[in-house]
Design a protein around this motif. Structure first.
Motif, PDB file in Angstrom:
ATOM      1  N   LYS A   1      -8.087  20.084  -4.765  1.00  0.00           N
ATOM      2  CA  LYS A   1      -9.206  19.600  -5.573  1.00  0.00           C
ATOM      3  C   LYS A   1     -10.285  20.672  -5.706  1.00  0.00           C
ATOM      4  O   LYS A   1     -10.818  20.903  -6.773  1.00  0.00           O
TER       5      LYS A   1
ATOM      6  N   GLY B   1      -3.628  11.101   5.415  1.00  0.00           N
ATOM      7  CA  GLY B   1      -2.779  11.895   4.558  1.00  0.00           C
ATOM      8  C   GLY B   1      -2.656  13.293   5.138  1.00  0.00           C
ATOM      9  O   GLY B   1      -3.623  13.837   5.644  1.00  0.00           O
TER      10      GLY B   1
ATOM     11  N   SER C   1       0.955  10.880   2.258  1.00  0.00           N
ATOM     12  CA  SER C   1       1.009   9.634   3.023  1.00  0.00           C
ATOM     13  C   SER C   1       1.966   8.709   2.299  1.00  0.00           C
ATOM     14  O   SER C   1       2.074   8.746   1.081  1.00  0.00           O
TER      15      SER C   1
ATOM     16  N   GLY D   1      -4.956  18.118   0.179  1.00  0.00           N
ATOM     17  CA  GLY D   1      -5.403  17.454  -1.046  1.00  0.00           C
ATOM     18  C   GLY D   1      -6.783  17.938  -1.448  1.00  0.00           C
ATOM     19  O   GLY D   1      -7.030  18.261  -2.616  1.00  0.00           O
TER      20      GLY D   1
ATOM     21  N   SER E   1       4.269   4.722   2.430  1.00  0.00           N
ATOM     22  CA  SER E   1       4.251   3.344   2.914  1.00  0.00           C
ATOM     23  C   SER E   1       5.263   3.236   4.049  1.00  0.00           C
ATOM     24  O   SER E   1       6.460   3.152   3.816  1.00  0.00           O
TER      25      SER E   1
ATOM     26  N   TRP F   1       0.874  -1.170   0.000  1.00  0.00           N
ATOM     27  CA  TRP F   1       0.000   0.000   0.000  1.00  0.00           C
ATOM     28  C   TRP F   1       0.906   1.213   0.000  1.00  0.00           C
ATOM     29  O   TRP F   1       1.296   1.716   1.049  1.00  0.00           O
ATOM     30  N   ASP F   2       1.278   1.665  -1.191  1.00  0.00           N
ATOM     31  CA  ASP F   2       2.306   2.686  -1.309  1.00  0.00           C
ATOM     32  C   ASP F   2       1.794   3.876  -2.113  1.00  0.00           C
ATOM     33  O   ASP F   2       1.832   3.877  -3.334  1.00  0.00           O
ATOM     34  N   PRO F   3       1.280   4.908  -1.401  1.00  0.00           N
ATOM     35  CA  PRO F   3       0.729   6.066  -2.099  1.00  0.00           C
ATOM     36  C   PRO F   3       1.789   6.831  -2.895  1.00  0.00           C
ATOM     37  O   PRO F   3       1.447   7.539  -3.829  1.00  0.00           O
ATOM     38  N   VAL F   4       3.057   6.705  -2.516  1.00  0.00           N
ATOM     39  CA  VAL F   4       4.095   7.446  -3.217  1.00  0.00           C
ATOM     40  C   VAL F   4       4.346   6.829  -4.589  1.00  0.00           C
ATOM     41  O   VAL F   4       4.381   7.513  -5.607  1.00  0.00           O
TER      42      VAL F   4
ATOM     43  N   GLU G   1      -7.006  13.055   1.611  1.00  0.00           N
ATOM     44  CA  GLU G   1      -5.781  13.494   0.957  1.00  0.00           C
ATOM     45  C   GLU G   1      -5.431  12.670  -0.273  1.00  0.00           C
ATOM     46  O   GLU G   1      -4.330  12.769  -0.792  1.00  0.00           O
ATOM     47  N   ALA G   2      -6.356  11.821  -0.707  1.00  0.00           N
ATOM     48  CA  ALA G   2      -6.072  11.035  -1.902  1.00  0.00           C
ATOM     49  C   ALA G   2      -6.330  11.904  -3.130  1.00  0.00           C
ATOM     50  O   ALA G   2      -7.446  12.015  -3.603  1.00  0.00           O
ATOM     51  N   VAL G   3      -5.277  12.539  -3.622  1.00  0.00           N
ATOM     52  CA  VAL G   3      -5.437  13.491  -4.714  1.00  0.00           C
ATOM     53  C   VAL G   3      -5.364  12.786  -6.065  1.00  0.00           C
ATOM     54  O   VAL G   3      -6.111  13.081  -6.983  1.00  0.00           O
TER      55      VAL G   3
ATOM     56  N   GLU H   1      -7.648   7.974   4.763  1.00  0.00           N
ATOM     57  CA  GLU H   1      -6.905   8.391   3.578  1.00  0.00           C
ATOM     58  C   GLU H   1      -7.731   9.099   2.517  1.00  0.00           C
ATOM     59  O   GLU H   1      -7.177   9.642   1.574  1.00  0.00           O
TER      60      GLU H   1
ATOM     61  N   TYR I   1      -5.144   6.548  -6.752  1.00  0.00           N
ATOM     62  CA  TYR I   1      -5.214   6.379  -5.302  1.00  0.00           C
ATOM     63  C   TYR I   1      -6.680   6.369  -4.860  1.00  0.00           C
ATOM     64  O   TYR I   1      -7.146   5.467  -4.150  1.00  0.00           O
ATOM     65  N   LEU I   2      -7.412   7.373  -5.343  1.00  0.00           N
ATOM     66  CA  LEU I   2      -8.833   7.486  -5.014  1.00  0.00           C
ATOM     67  C   LEU I   2      -9.586   6.250  -5.491  1.00  0.00           C
ATOM     68  O   LEU I   2     -10.402   5.665  -4.766  1.00  0.00           O
TER      69      LEU I   2
END
Lengths: 313, 347
Positions: free
Chosen positions: B66, B161, B188, B62, B190, A60-63, A270-272, A267, A276-277
């Motif tokens: 948006k 996040g 955010s 974020g 890992s 689970w790596d948002p980067v 901030e899931a831009v 999350e 991710y979303l």
């Protein structure tokens, strides 16, 4: 003449009433279908990109924008199982006590207290869990578990009071009122004649409960358990506070973990990035499926186990 | 009848609102949670002097990005600066409003605020899960005489996040190749180790409640919760105490003029008294706004805040933008924000 006119209008009323109620019932089904379609549509990008791998990978790596649902699904299922394992015996005990054992003047206050527990908002459980229950677990319960049961991989690690086990405990406390109050109502529906016959044949209280009350109420108890399970699977705030929110799978129940709903709560804001979303929405879709499967299984079991009066005692 | 009156009263208020709308009675913004207390304070003071209200929703950086992109608000706010390329793509400009610091905090028996010293590599090692005990040689040798316990370190990070996480991980990625490779930086990431708390208050609670923990929070939270902060070694090899002055030092050393779009990142700054994990929080507005009246009101508000808000910023443990940076900023407003081809802001 007058009579038939009245009759006609009554018929029209009936039809209207039927139509309106049918519309309301349809509304629920439509809502379900719409939710499903939207979830599916929004999670398409993630489904396309990660395919089935989403279900069995744990990254689970948002980067790096790589997502896998395994840790969240695992946490959701395991924390709910812990909750059910603790809550069911306790709830049955409460229901039996309230219907069969408690003196009359205790029944109403204790019953009301349990129903009140059910109406406490989950965020309160979360805060209580974090500020009161977690430190208690960390100081008094988890060190003992580690010391005496540490030979099992289930109980290894640092006693934080935050993790899978505390989340299961909190969930259990939250669903006990549901399961116990429904079970109590079902126990009350057991025909007194059946119980009296049991006592008449010289059965003890324990035998009557074991052989008459519980078998009679079997399908109802299952229904109550499913109600509790449904709440445990989807519970968000209370779990988010105490589970530790770590996307990892650990054999130890003392270690931090995460659930689907906790991940969403954490999350979403901030899931831009679109993927991710979309991954988060797919998690929601998975929760939808898990709940659906649990409910379907339950219905199946209820129809198989329901009391048909064929064997008692 | 009474109901009728109520309806009329409401209608009256609504029309009043619309009429006043011509001079933008309310400006709407959304975004970062970190500067929320500051913007709320400024907006309160500003409303007292001008009657103009600011409605700020602290929904996260974020969300702010948006919302401004979908034009539902008059300005967005973000803790992580957008890159010059992103700004050009969306037609936005950004400017910094305040500077804050992210502070590592610990809960170790017998250790009080400012006693524990950490080097960048030790901090990164802890968060990578490579340094797992407090009496590890890599911590003990920079803290002679502190008597660190032989206990496992519990790492606490944000589970949601957050711009705070962005600043913190950006710093770790700068000072540690291992971190850059394994986790990178973002709102955010890992996390290689640890438990996640929701929000600054979640992390603060975990660190306060659980022994042998380390976490990171916005400076104001460390102060309010009386958490034990550490001293961190900066680029000048000096161990720095987190204070408003050391955050400001990080802001002063930065190259605001030479960085396109003010995408200045204040982590690991060279100033000799600079706190290494500082960050600015930014405002985002359109270069060619559709609603010129509101856009002007937004600029008026922030201009007022630059000029009159420093004291209230200090009171809330934020650092206002230095004067020299403000001058550069105003220049860019005058040059870049246009309404119908004409500059919206006159210096």
């Amino acid at each position: 003449m007058e009579f038939s006119g009245r009759h006609k209008s009554a018929r029209f009323d009936d039809a209207l009433f039927k139509g309106v109620t049918f519309f309301f019932a349809l509304l629920v089904v439509l809502l379900m279908v719409f939710i499903f379609i939207i979830l599916l549509k929004e999670s398409m990008p993630a489904i396309r990109q990660f395919g089935l791998g989403f279900l069995y990978t744990n990254e689970w790596d948002p980067v790096q924008q790589r997502f896998g649902a395994l840790s969240a699904v695992y946490g959701t299922v395991v924390s709910s199982i812990i909750a059910i394992v603790i809550a069911v015996p306790v709830s049955l005990g409460i229901a039996v006590f309230l219907t069969e054992m408690a003196p009359k003047r205790l029944r109403v206050p204790v019953g009301t207290a349990i129903e009140l527990l059910a109406s406490i908002p989950s965020i309160i459980y979360g805060m209580w869990g974090l500020f009161v229950f977690a430190p208690f677990l960390a100081e008094h319960v988890e060190p003992l578990l580690i010391r005496y049961l540490g030979f099992l991989p289930l109980f290894r690690g640092t006693p934080l009071g935050i993790g899978m086990l505390p989340a299961g405990f909190i969930l259990a406390i939250m669903i006990i009122p549901f399961i116990s109050s429904v079970t109590r109502d079902i126990f009350l529906m057991v025909p007194p004649m059946l119980k009296e016959s049991g006592y008449g044949m010289g059965a003890t209280k324990w035998e009557v409960i074991k052989n008459i009350v519980i078998p009679f109420a079997r399908s109802g108890i299952l229904g109550a358990v499913i109600l509790g399970l449904g709440r445990a699977l989807g519970e968000t705030m209370a779990v988010t506070f105490v589970i530790g929110n770590s996307h990892s799978i650990s054999a130890s129940l003392i270690d931090p973990a995460t659930t689907i709903s906790a991940t969403l709560a954490n999350e979403f804001t901030e899931a831009v990035e679109d993927i991710y979303l979309s991954g988060l929405v797919e998690l929601g879709l998975l929760l939808f499926f898990i709940t659906f499967v649990a409910l379907a299984l339950a219905k199946l079991m209820i129809s198989r186990f329901s009391y048909k009066g064929e064997r008692i005692g | 009848m009474r109901r009728l009156i109520a309806v009329f009263t409401i209608a009256l208020f609504l029309t009043a609102g619309i009429v006043c709308g011509a001079s933008a009675a309310v400006i709407n913004g959304a975004g970062a949670t970190f500067p929320y207390p500051l913007y709320a304070r400024w907006s309160f003071d500003y409303a007292k002097t001008t009657g103009l209200k600011l409605n700020y929703q602290s929904i996260g950086s974020g969300g702010g990005i948006k919302q401004i992109r979908s034009k539902t608000v008059d300005f967005g706010a973000s803790d992580a600066p957008l890159t010059a390329r992103e700004l050009a793509e969306y037609g936005l400009i950004q400017f910094p409003m305040a500077i804050g610091g992210v502070v590592p905090v610990v809960n170790i028996k017998g250790v009080t605020a400012g006693q524990l010293k950490l080097t960048p590599s030790a901090l990164a090692g802890i968060y990578l899960g490579e340094i797992t005990r407090w009496n590890d040689k890599r911590i003990a040798e920079i803290n002679p005489g502190l008597g660190l316990p032989d206990e496992a370190i519990t790492v606490v990070h944000r589970s949601d996040g957050s711009g705070t996480t962005w600043i913190f991980t950006n710093y770790l990625a700068k000072v540690s190749k291992g971190w850059e490779k394994k986790a990178g930086f973002g709102t955010s990431v890992s996390w290689p180790a640890g438990v996640g708390g929701k929000g600054n208050e979640g992390v603060a609670t975990y660190v306060k409640r659980m022994p042998n923990t380390i976490g990171y929070v916005e400076f104001a939270y460390a102060l309010q919760n009386k958490l034990v902060h550490v001293k961190l070694e900066n680029r000048g090899k000096k161990f720095i105490e987190p204070t408003a002055a050391s955050f400001a030092a990080a802001g002063q050393g930065a190259d605001w003029k030479g960085t396109p779009g003010f995408s200045v990142i204040l982590t690991d700054q060279p100033g000799k008294d600079a706190w290494p994990i500082a960050g600015a929080t930014f405002i985002l507005v359109y270069k060619n706004p559709d609603d010129c009246v509101s856009a002007k009101s937004v600029l008026d508000f922030f201009d007022w805040s630059y000029k009159n808000g420093a004291a209230s910023a200090r009171a809330l443990d934020y650092v206002a933008i230095p004067k020299n940076v403000y001058d550069i900023m105003e220049e860019s407003w005058a040059k870049e924000i246009k309404c119908g081809g004409k500059p919206l802001w006159k210096m």
